[in-house]
Design a protein around this motif. Structure first.
Motif, PDB file in Angstrom:
ATOM      1  N   ALA A   4       0.903  -0.784   0.077  1.00  0.00           N
ATOM      2  CA  ALA A   4       0.446   0.050  -0.383  1.00  0.00           C
ATOM      3  C   ALA A   4       0.571   1.526  -0.058  1.00  0.00           C
ATOM      4  CB  ALA A   4      -0.540  -0.104   1.551  1.00  0.00           C
ATOM      5  N   ARG A   5       0.154   1.856  -0.883  1.00  0.00           N
ATOM      6  CA  ARG A   5       1.107   3.200  -0.866  1.00  0.00           C
ATOM      7  C   ARG A   5       0.802   4.384   0.496  1.00  0.00           C
ATOM      8  NH1 ARG A   5       3.881   4.654  -6.116  1.00  0.00           N
ATOM      9  NH2 ARG A   5       4.108   6.343  -4.858  1.00  0.00           N
ATOM     10  N   VAL A   6       1.907   4.995   0.480  1.00  0.00           N
ATOM     11  CA  VAL A   6       1.884   5.859   1.751  1.00  0.00           C
ATOM     12  C   VAL A   6       2.378   6.820   2.565  1.00  0.00           C
ATOM     13  CG1 VAL A   6       1.182   3.902   3.641  1.00  0.00           C
ATOM     14  CG2 VAL A   6       3.761   4.214   3.088  1.00  0.00           C
ATOM     15  N   GLU A   7       1.838   8.161   3.396  1.00  0.00           N
ATOM     16  CA  GLU A   7       3.397   9.290   3.244  1.00  0.00           C
ATOM     17  C   GLU A   7       3.486   8.792   4.873  1.00  0.00           C
ATOM     18  OE1 GLU A   7       0.448  12.939   2.233  1.00  0.00           O
ATOM     19  OE2 GLU A   7       0.165  12.392   0.585  1.00  0.00           O
ATOM     20  N   LYS A  46      -3.646   6.337  19.366  1.00  0.00           N
ATOM     21  CA  LYS A  46      -5.342   6.570  18.792  1.00  0.00           C
ATOM     22  C   LYS A  46      -5.247   6.162  16.992  1.00  0.00           C
ATOM     23  CE  LYS A  46      -5.822  10.826  20.971  1.00  0.00           C
ATOM     24  NZ  LYS A  46      -7.349  10.400  21.517  1.00  0.00           N
ATOM     25  N   ASN A  47      -3.720   5.272  16.422  1.00  0.00           N
ATOM     26  CA  ASN A  47      -3.239   4.840  14.987  1.00  0.00           C
ATOM     27  C   ASN A  47      -3.509   5.607  13.886  1.00  0.00           C
ATOM     28  OD1 ASN A  47      -3.225   2.301  16.391  1.00  0.00           O
ATOM     29  ND2 ASN A  47      -5.812   1.506  16.784  1.00  0.00           N
ATOM     30  N   LEU A  48      -3.680   6.919  14.117  1.00  0.00           N
ATOM     31  CA  LEU A  48      -2.809   7.910  13.370  1.00  0.00           C
ATOM     32  C   LEU A  48      -1.462   7.971  12.628  1.00  0.00           C
ATOM     33  CD1 LEU A  48      -4.966  10.810  15.236  1.00  0.00           C
ATOM     34  CD2 LEU A  48      -5.363   9.393  13.371  1.00  0.00           C
ATOM     35  N   LEU A  49      -0.878   6.959  13.382  1.00  0.00           N
ATOM     36  CA  LEU A  49       0.490   6.457  13.032  1.00  0.00           C
ATOM     37  C   LEU A  49       1.092   4.833  13.268  1.00  0.00           C
ATOM     38  CD1 LEU A  49       2.827   9.985  14.356  1.00  0.00           C
ATOM     39  CD2 LEU A  49       1.807   8.989  11.916  1.00  0.00           C
ATOM     40  N   VAL A  50       1.824   4.840  12.387  1.00  0.00           N
ATOM     41  CA  VAL A  50       2.107   3.524  12.567  1.00  0.00           C
ATOM     42  C   VAL A  50       3.626   3.436  12.399  1.00  0.00           C
ATOM     43  CG1 VAL A  50       2.174   2.644   9.939  1.00  0.00           C
ATOM     44  CG2 VAL A  50       1.404   1.013  11.983  1.00  0.00           C
ATOM     45  N   ARG A  51       3.947   2.263  13.167  1.00  0.00           N
ATOM     46  CA  ARG A  51       5.975   2.336  13.211  1.00  0.00           C
ATOM     47  C   ARG A  51       6.293   1.642  12.578  1.00  0.00           C
ATOM     48  NH1 ARG A  51      10.480   2.130  13.489  1.00  0.00           N
ATOM     49  NH2 ARG A  51      12.337   2.148  14.791  1.00  0.00           N
ATOM     50  N   TRP A  99       1.599   8.019   7.676  1.00  0.00           N
ATOM     51  CA  TRP A  99       0.575   7.890   8.228  1.00  0.00           C
ATOM     52  C   TRP A  99      -0.857   7.327   7.762  1.00  0.00           C
ATOM     53  CZ3 TRP A  99       0.136  12.497  10.959  1.00  0.00           C
ATOM     54  CH2 TRP A  99       0.961  13.075  11.492  1.00  0.00           C
ATOM     55  N   THR A 100      -1.418   6.698   9.024  1.00  0.00           N
ATOM     56  CA  THR A 100      -2.787   5.887   8.672  1.00  0.00           C
ATOM     57  C   THR A 100      -3.959   6.745   8.215  1.00  0.00           C
ATOM     58  OG1 THR A 100      -3.414   5.940  10.790  1.00  0.00           O
ATOM     59  CG2 THR A 100      -1.706   4.458  10.210  1.00  0.00           C
ATOM     60  N   PHE A 101      -4.367   7.924   8.271  1.00  0.00           N
ATOM     61  CA  PHE A 101      -5.621   7.852   7.471  1.00  0.00           C
ATOM     62  C   PHE A 101      -5.681   7.865   6.046  1.00  0.00           C
ATOM     63  CE2 PHE A 101      -2.787  12.124   8.274  1.00  0.00           C
ATOM     64  CZ  PHE A 101      -3.202  12.340   7.138  1.00  0.00           C
ATOM     65  N   GLU A 102      -6.607   8.501   5.609  1.00  0.00           N
ATOM     66  CA  GLU A 102      -6.385   8.452   4.200  1.00  0.00           C
ATOM     67  C   GLU A 102      -7.291   9.762   3.674  1.00  0.00           C
ATOM     68  OE1 GLU A 102      -9.027   5.851   2.819  1.00  0.00           O
ATOM     69  OE2 GLU A 102      -8.032   3.461   2.975  1.00  0.00           O
ATOM     70  N   LYS A 103      -6.617  10.654   2.619  1.00  0.00           N
ATOM     71  CA  LYS A 103      -7.204  11.507   1.914  1.00  0.00           C
ATOM     72  C   LYS A 103      -7.805  11.524   1.413  1.00  0.00           C
ATOM     73  CE  LYS A 103      -2.640  13.971   1.151  1.00  0.00           C
ATOM     74  NZ  LYS A 103      -1.634  14.477   0.498  1.00  0.00           N
ATOM     75  N   ARG A 104      -8.943  12.605   1.165  1.00  0.00           N
ATOM     76  CA  ARG A 104     -10.444  12.712   0.342  1.00  0.00           C
ATOM     77  C   ARG A 104      -9.783  12.185  -0.873  1.00  0.00           C
ATOM     78  NH1 ARG A 104     -14.200  17.978   0.274  1.00  0.00           N
ATOM     79  NH2 ARG A 104     -15.942  17.024  -0.878  1.00  0.00           N
TER      80      ARG A 104
END
Length: 232
Positions: A4-7, A46-51, A99-104
């Motif tokens: 999966a592509r992530v920032e 809060k699972n907004l980041l992952v190590r 970052w784990t959140f998805e953009k619009r």
């Protein structure tokens, strides 16, 4: 990260950013006095980041150090930012936080989700196309293929000329053959910086002689005017 592509960012960059931009803490309101490590740990809880850690930990041949921004990441078992900071100071390797959140979703993704099924159905119905439409598809594909081959030939000639004359490894359109590059990165014109050792003058002289011999053979065995007229 796991197909999966992530920032992502590095731990030390997060620390320096918060240090240089203290006004960013104002959005935390009553928690604005938290330390940088505490802020990062809250984001992790809060699972907004992952190590994460880099997948490839060995140097490639000819490289003196690992890539600053690795392409492939894997989830790391330690999730505390403070622990990561100590690891980063000691090993300089394990320091990445996607970052784990998805953009619009942008408009082009919505449109592509509609056009891809239409395109797939059109490809499947290609055998029943009229003959004229088949010729248009054939010549279009042949033209695109010729353009790609011409681009590869031009960049190879430019690389060979600069390598022989200047001893520099310069690949224009460096990502044109990359499998995981985005469309914007695929057509990036400016070459990457040459980090390898310059070639020896003996190698450059040898390949210069080879190039001259090949050009002379091609020129000697090229078709004459009568042959070209027959081909036409």
């Amino acid at each position: 990260m796991e197909q999966a592509r992530v920032e992502y960012f590095r731990g030390k960059d997060f620390v320096s950013f918060i240090k240089n931009h203290p006004e960013c803490k104002e959005i935390l309101e009553e928690d604005k006095d938290l330390d940088t490590e505490d802020i990062a740990n809250v984001l992790l809880e809060k699972n907004l980041l992952v190590r994460c850690d880099r997948v490839t930990k060995t140097l490639r041949p000819g490289k003196k150090k690992l890539s600053t921004w690795p392409v492939h990441l894997e989830i790391f078992r330690v999730s505390l930012f403070a622990v990561d900071w100590m690891i980063d100071l000691s090993l300089k390797m394990m320091r990445f936080f996607p970052w784990t959140f998805e953009k619009r979703h942008p408009l082009w993704q919505t449109l592509s989700s509609f056009f891809w099924p239409v395109l797939t159905r059109s490809i499947c119905l290609f055998p029943v196309y009229p003959h004229r439409c088949k010729l248009i598809v054939l010549y279009s594909c042949a033209g695109i293929l010729l353009m790609i081959l011409s681009l590869l030939f031009v960049r190879a000639v430019a690389f060979g000329g600069m390598w022989i004359l200047l001893g520099k490894r310069v690949w224009f359109f460096p990502n044109i053959l990359a499998e995981e590059a985005t469309l914007k990165e695929l057509f990036r014109f400016w070459p990457k910086k040459d980090e390898e050792e310059p070639p020896k003058w003996r190698s450059r002289l040898f390949y210069t002689v080879v190039a001259v011999v090949v050009v002379m053979l091609l020129r000697r065995h090229a078709p004459d005017e009568a042959a070209r007229a027959r081909y036409q």
